[in-house]
Design a protein around this motif. Sequence first.
Motif, PDB file in Angstrom:
ATOM      1  N   UNK A   1      22.400 -29.919  12.172  1.00  0.00           N
ATOM      2  CA  UNK A   1      22.372 -29.024  11.017  1.00  0.00           C
ATOM      3  C   UNK A   1      21.291 -27.948  11.143  1.00  0.00           C
ATOM      4  N   UNK A   2      20.165 -28.265  11.783  1.00  0.00           N
ATOM      5  CA  UNK A   2      19.131 -27.249  11.963  1.00  0.00           C
ATOM      6  C   UNK A   2      19.622 -26.087  12.809  1.00  0.00           C
ATOM      7  N   UNK A   3      20.372 -26.391  13.860  1.00  0.00           N
ATOM      8  CA  UNK A   3      20.946 -25.329  14.696  1.00  0.00           C
ATOM      9  C   UNK A   3      21.943 -24.511  13.880  1.00  0.00           C
ATOM     10  N   UNK A   4      22.731 -25.179  13.044  1.00  0.00           N
ATOM     11  CA  UNK A   4      23.723 -24.460  12.245  1.00  0.00           C
ATOM     12  C   UNK A   4      23.058 -23.536  11.217  1.00  0.00           C
ATOM     13  N   UNK A   5      21.915 -23.958  10.672  1.00  0.00           N
ATOM     14  CA  UNK A   5      21.215 -23.063   9.740  1.00  0.00           C
ATOM     15  C   UNK A   5      20.798 -21.785  10.463  1.00  0.00           C
ATOM     16  N   UNK A   6      20.350 -21.919  11.702  1.00  0.00           N
ATOM     17  CA  UNK A   6      19.970 -20.736  12.476  1.00  0.00           C
ATOM     18  C   UNK A   6      21.203 -19.911  12.856  1.00  0.00           C
ATOM     19  N   UNK A   7      22.302 -20.569  13.179  1.00  0.00           N
ATOM     20  CA  UNK A   7      23.540 -19.825  13.452  1.00  0.00           C
ATOM     21  C   UNK A   7      23.934 -19.008  12.233  1.00  0.00           C
ATOM     22  N   UNK A   8      23.776 -19.609  11.054  1.00  0.00           N
ATOM     23  CA  UNK A   8      24.071 -18.873   9.834  1.00  0.00           C
ATOM     24  C   UNK A   8      23.144 -17.679   9.645  1.00  0.00           C
ATOM     25  N   UNK A   9      21.852 -17.881   9.895  1.00  0.00           N
ATOM     26  CA  UNK A   9      20.888 -16.772   9.753  1.00  0.00           C
ATOM     27  C   UNK A   9      21.194 -15.647  10.731  1.00  0.00           C
ATOM     28  N   UNK A  10      21.742 -15.993  11.884  1.00  0.00           N
ATOM     29  CA  UNK A  10      22.078 -14.974  12.885  1.00  0.00           C
ATOM     30  C   UNK A  10      23.489 -14.417  12.696  1.00  0.00           C
ATOM     31  N   UNK A  11      24.152 -14.805  11.628  1.00  0.00           N
ATOM     32  CA  UNK A  11      25.462 -14.228  11.303  1.00  0.00           C
ATOM     33  C   UNK A  11      26.592 -14.681  12.197  1.00  0.00           C
ATOM     34  N   UNK A  12      26.521 -15.891  12.744  1.00  0.00           N
ATOM     35  CA  UNK A  12      27.546 -16.354  13.680  1.00  0.00           C
ATOM     36  C   UNK A  12      28.547 -17.317  13.050  1.00  0.00           C
ATOM     37  N   UNK A  13      28.397 -17.611  11.749  1.00  0.00           N
ATOM     38  CA  UNK A  13      29.363 -18.456  11.056  1.00  0.00           C
ATOM     39  C   UNK A  13      30.107 -17.583  10.037  1.00  0.00           C
ATOM     40  N   UNK A  14      31.367 -17.854   9.806  1.00  0.00           N
ATOM     41  CA  UNK A  14      32.120 -17.039   8.856  1.00  0.00           C
ATOM     42  C   UNK A  14      32.218 -15.596   9.283  1.00  0.00           C
ATOM     43  N   UNK A  15      32.344 -15.371  10.586  1.00  0.00           N
ATOM     44  CA  UNK A  15      32.337 -14.004  11.123  1.00  0.00           C
ATOM     45  C   UNK A  15      33.439 -13.145  10.504  1.00  0.00           C
ATOM     46  N   UNK A  16      34.626 -13.722  10.321  1.00  0.00           N
ATOM     47  CA  UNK A  16      35.758 -12.937   9.814  1.00  0.00           C
ATOM     48  C   UNK A  16      35.957 -13.109   8.305  1.00  0.00           C
ATOM     49  N   UNK A  17      35.012 -13.699   7.615  1.00  0.00           N
ATOM     50  CA  UNK A  17      35.135 -13.817   6.163  1.00  0.00           C
ATOM     51  C   UNK A  17      34.643 -12.536   5.488  1.00  0.00           C
ATOM     52  N   UNK A  18      35.158 -12.252   4.302  1.00  0.00           N
ATOM     53  CA  UNK A  18      34.658 -11.083   3.552  1.00  0.00           C
ATOM     54  C   UNK A  18      33.160 -11.210   3.275  1.00  0.00           C
TER      55      UNK A  18
END
Length: 381
Positions: A33-50
């Motif tokens: 989950x810590x890696x995923x929080x950083x992925x989120x901060x770097x804009x790599x999750x939900x890339x194609x979401x509004x």
Amino acid sequence: MFRERVKEELRSPDLGAALAALLGSAEREPDERGVYRLLGEHGLLGVDWPRRYGGQGRTAVHAAIAVEEMMRAGVPDTLFVNGVQTVGNLLLLAGTEEQKQRILPRLAAGRCFASVLYTEPGVGSDLSALTTRAVPVDGGHRIDGVKMFNLKSGITDYGLCAARTSTEGSRYEGLTLFLVDMRAPEVLAERLDTMSDEQFYRVALDGVRVTGADVVGGLGQGWAVLAEALPLERTGLDFALRAERWYRAGCGGFDAPEGLAGSDGHDRAAAPGPTADQLADIGRHGAATSAARLLAWRCVGSAEAGRLDELGTSTAKWYASEQAAAVARWATAAHDFDAPPELAALLDSAYREAPGLTLSGGTSEMMLQTISSFLLAGGTT
């Protein structure tokens, strides 16, 4: 250019260090989950979401590129596949505006995690036979039942639960999807002994209360929503990327055998090198792995054009998962007990995970039944 940007983000000091620590962990299933929080901060999750839902407002192609590079960098993908790709995209498709505002921005930020609660003891993934019940009570519904073979249930915040709300009509009618708070005291998640590194969970729902705000897609509309959303889960890209990773591992010992460098005075003829049969296997699995990726990318292109169909996604999922399993078996057998420790650990993990790939997300038998039904009705792949 976008692919290079994703690579740069994955190599950034904070994310690179967190990912290296995760991959270097001695734990069987470390908490990512810590890696995923950083992925989120770097804009790599939900890339194609509004953007209004926490996404980047890009296309399905951009999202697929991000997934490819994340997996190639070693990011464990289950939280992404179950949470962002499955639950998140289903909420985008059928959720209420309140549900989208409540959950999607946190999923995209890596601050919230979700999984699915579909499979049940004795009936597997046959949703028409599920026995979990949701009965009306004051203020909503009460859910009772048991779900099996769920991944990450011990660390997720929401479970998308399929439950029967009516026995009238066919077995596919009367199903409803609910968002369940996995932290509720009436939810008991027990870890099961599992062959692969990622552990399955048994989730008991003992009188879990949900409100009307937790109903996804409307009462009794569960099957219709799932039928529309399933193609979004079955592009086969995650399976194709596993095949790619394991294929490269399988080829690892054959890339540059000692004595074949050509400039160090060693005798090329004396070097062992791959045999003709090994070269044939390398070529055969390389071609099949590339085909799996191309089928997956054809689905991504169809999604981009708004033409994603069940025949194409079932074909891609079936082919990619079978190829991933096949390449895991080949790579393990090719290296036997002679592989260096790091490679041996990767191949051992692949060999244990591979059989489940042809079951998860729809078994190969289900995919072949879907494909044959479409073809007999005159469809084309």
